[in-house]
Design a protein around this motif. Structure first.
Motif, short mmCIF file in Angstrom:
data_model
loop_
_atom_site.label_atom_id
_atom_site.label_comp_id
_atom_site.label_asym_id
_atom_site.label_seq_id
_atom_site.Cartn_x
_atom_site.Cartn_y
_atom_site.Cartn_z
N ALA A 261 -27.34 -28.79 5.26
CA ALA A 261 -27.89 -27.94 6.32
C ALA A 261 -28.81 -26.90 5.69
N ILE A 262 -29.92 -26.63 6.36
CA ILE A 262 -30.82 -25.57 5.91
C ILE A 262 -30.90 -24.49 6.97
N ALA A 263 -31.33 -23.29 6.55
CA ALA A 263 -31.55 -22.19 7.48
C ALA A 263 -32.83 -21.48 7.09
N VAL A 264 -33.56 -20.99 8.10
CA VAL A 264 -34.85 -20.37 7.82
C VAL A 264 -35.15 -19.25 8.81
N PRO A 265 -35.63 -18.11 8.31
CA PRO A 265 -36.21 -17.10 9.19
C PRO A 265 -37.68 -17.46 9.39
N THR A 266 -38.23 -17.18 10.58
CA THR A 266 -39.61 -17.58 10.82
C THR A 266 -40.32 -16.62 11.76
N ALA A 267 -41.64 -16.48 11.54
CA ALA A 267 -42.48 -15.77 12.50
C ALA A 267 -43.05 -16.77 13.51
N GLY A 268 -42.78 -18.06 13.31
CA GLY A 268 -43.27 -19.09 14.24
C GLY A 268 -43.32 -20.47 13.61
N ASN A 269 -44.34 -20.71 12.80
CA ASN A 269 -44.60 -22.07 12.33
C ASN A 269 -43.61 -22.59 11.28
N ALA A 270 -43.06 -21.72 10.46
CA ALA A 270 -42.12 -22.21 9.43
C ALA A 270 -40.90 -22.84 10.09
N GLY A 271 -40.47 -22.27 11.21
CA GLY A 271 -39.32 -22.82 11.93
C GLY A 271 -39.57 -24.24 12.39
N GLY A 272 -40.73 -24.45 13.00
CA GLY A 272 -41.07 -25.80 13.48
C GLY A 272 -41.12 -26.79 12.34
N ALA A 273 -41.75 -26.40 11.25
CA ALA A 273 -41.86 -27.32 10.11
C ALA A 273 -40.49 -27.59 9.50
N ALA A 274 -39.68 -26.55 9.35
CA ALA A 274 -38.34 -26.74 8.79
C ALA A 274 -37.53 -27.69 9.67
N ALA A 275 -37.61 -27.48 10.98
CA ALA A 275 -36.85 -28.32 11.91
C ALA A 275 -37.32 -29.76 11.85
N ALA A 276 -38.64 -29.95 11.77
CA ALA A 276 -39.18 -31.32 11.74
C ALA A 276 -38.73 -32.06 10.49
N TYR A 277 -38.86 -31.42 9.34
CA TYR A 277 -38.50 -32.11 8.09
C TYR A 277 -36.99 -32.28 7.96
#
Ligand SMILES: *Cc1c(COP(=O)(O)O)cnc(C)c1O
Length: 392
Positions: free
Chosen positions: A137-153
């Motif tokens: 499992a991964i976790a990420v803070p995001t201002a927007g785009n990093a979240g989408g990319a993390a979720a996709a990969y």
């Protein structure tokens, strides 16, 4: 080697050897799983011992960020998690340039990356390594785009993904993460508050924290932009690079790539002047640059519609500032209204629907020309870092 078998051994997929702290120089084992320096909590860089590597041979490979695999941190090709990131177009922009008297203007268009931004490069690398190290499992803070990319990969890799974003982030970013199956938490605060939550909860929940530059591999993905620039210009770097800076991962990554390519014998010592572009409503790097400070201070009440630039305090601000200064570049802020107008100019002149961050660098280029900080005859590369479609 003293003893050679008749069949020469196949060269390693990756020549990644160890991690090194960017602040205190501590060396750490490649597969020890460290995210930050255990001694000083500095960001870690992956270091390589590349074999003799022929740049023309590498250029002949499929057009993907993973064509540079010897200089990427993934040891086993079966761990590479890819959606087709990288290998983006580098476009000449003569009509746009003519509007302000620039004669050799280029746009590196990152907007067509998977998940609509260049965050794809970083998260492809980080998620591949997470898989290789056995995280689930991964976790990420995001201002927007990093979240989408993390979720996709993460989805592509079969890992769970937990995204933390500011409550006032435009809904499209949340919807995107949810479509990729991530668990999204909306946080009362900005990306730094999200980062604190991730740091607190990750060890308790068994999540792997992929906050940018608090883990070593997103910067490895983003550095490939530097390899591509050199290759696309015939192994001669441009005179200036304008980069919209939030966490600074791409700017730091490209600066690292230039050093690596010189060590490989692929390029000479010439470097572009690196211009860090921020929003007037959130410009901690610009303020530190102007005050001559080595690190930034947190920007209070950060506000800009360029969500990728809404980073009040970059973790690796020291690395951003030192690269900008070493390159002879400048840090500069532009107003949201100027970004909007600049985005329309790019669209109307070159047919690109750019993210506001892409507009920001064009607005900055024009301002730098007026202040005589940018030579209009220089070879200049603007980074459009995302697609405009997410900002409707
Ligand atoms: C994240 C982001 C940025 C800032 O990138 P950093 O490398 O973190 O500075 C710029 N533009 C867009 C569209 C982004 O998503």
């Amino acid at each position: 080697m003293a003893i050679e078998s008749s069949a020469s051994p196949s060269p390693a997929f990756s020549s990644f050897t160890h991690l090194e702290c960017t602040r205190c120089g501590e060396r750490l084992a490649r597969d020890g799983g460290a995210n930050l320096c255990p001694r000083c909590r500095g960001p870690l860089f992956a270091r390589y011992a590349p074999p003799r590597l022929d740049r023309a041979g590498v250029s002949g490979r499929a057009r993907s960020m993973w064509r540079w695999h010897e200089m990427m941190p993934v040891g086993d090709p079966s761990n590479v998690v890819s959606l087709g990131e990288g290998g983006t177009p580098l476009l000449s922009a003569p009509r746009l340039g003519a509007k302000a008297g620039f004669t050799d203007l280029w746009i590196k268009d990152e907007g067509n990356n998977p998940s609509g931004s260049f965050k794809a490069r970083g998260l492809s690398a980080a998620v591949s390594r997470a898989l290789e190290l056995g995280h689930t499992a991964i976790a990420v803070p995001t201002a927007g785009n990093a979240g989408g990319a993390a979720a996709a990969y993460a989805a592509r890799a079969g890992l769970a993904c937990h995204v933390f974003m500011p409550a006032d982030t435009p809904p499209v970013f949340r919807v995107e993460c949810e479509r990729y199956g991530a668990a999204v938490t909306m946080v009362d605060g900005l990306i730094d508050a999200c980062g604190r939550l991730v740091a607190e909860r990750a060890p308790l929940e068994g999540w792997h924290d992929v906050s940018t530059l608090k883990e070593p591999y997103r910067v490895e993905g983003k550095k490939t932009m530097g390899y591509e620039l050199a290759e696309e210009f015939g192994w001669e770097l441009p005179d200036a690079v304008l980069y919209p800076t939030g966490g600074g991962t791409g700017l730091i990554g490209m600066w690292k790539a230039f050093e690596e390519m010189e060590a490989l014998g692929w390029i000479g010592p010439k470097r572009p002047r690196m211009f860090s572009v921020q929003a007037a409503g959130c410009a901690p790097i610009v303020r530190a640059f102007e005050e001559g400070k080595p690190v930034s201070e947190k920007w209070e009440n950060a506000a800009t519609y360029a969500s990728g630039l809404r980073v009040p305090k970059a973790y690796a601000d020291d690395l951003i500032l030192s690269a900008v200064r070493a390159s002879g570049g400048i840090a500069i802020a532009v107003e949201d209204e100027a970004m909007r107008r600049a985005s329309d100019e790019i669209g109307g002149s070159e047919g690109l629907f750019v993210a506001p961050e892409g507009g920001a660098v064009w607005a900055a280029a024009k301002a730098l020309k007026i202040s005589a900080d940018l030579d209009p005859l220089a070879r200049i590369v603007l980074f459009n870092t995302g697609s405009g479609f997410k900002y409707l």
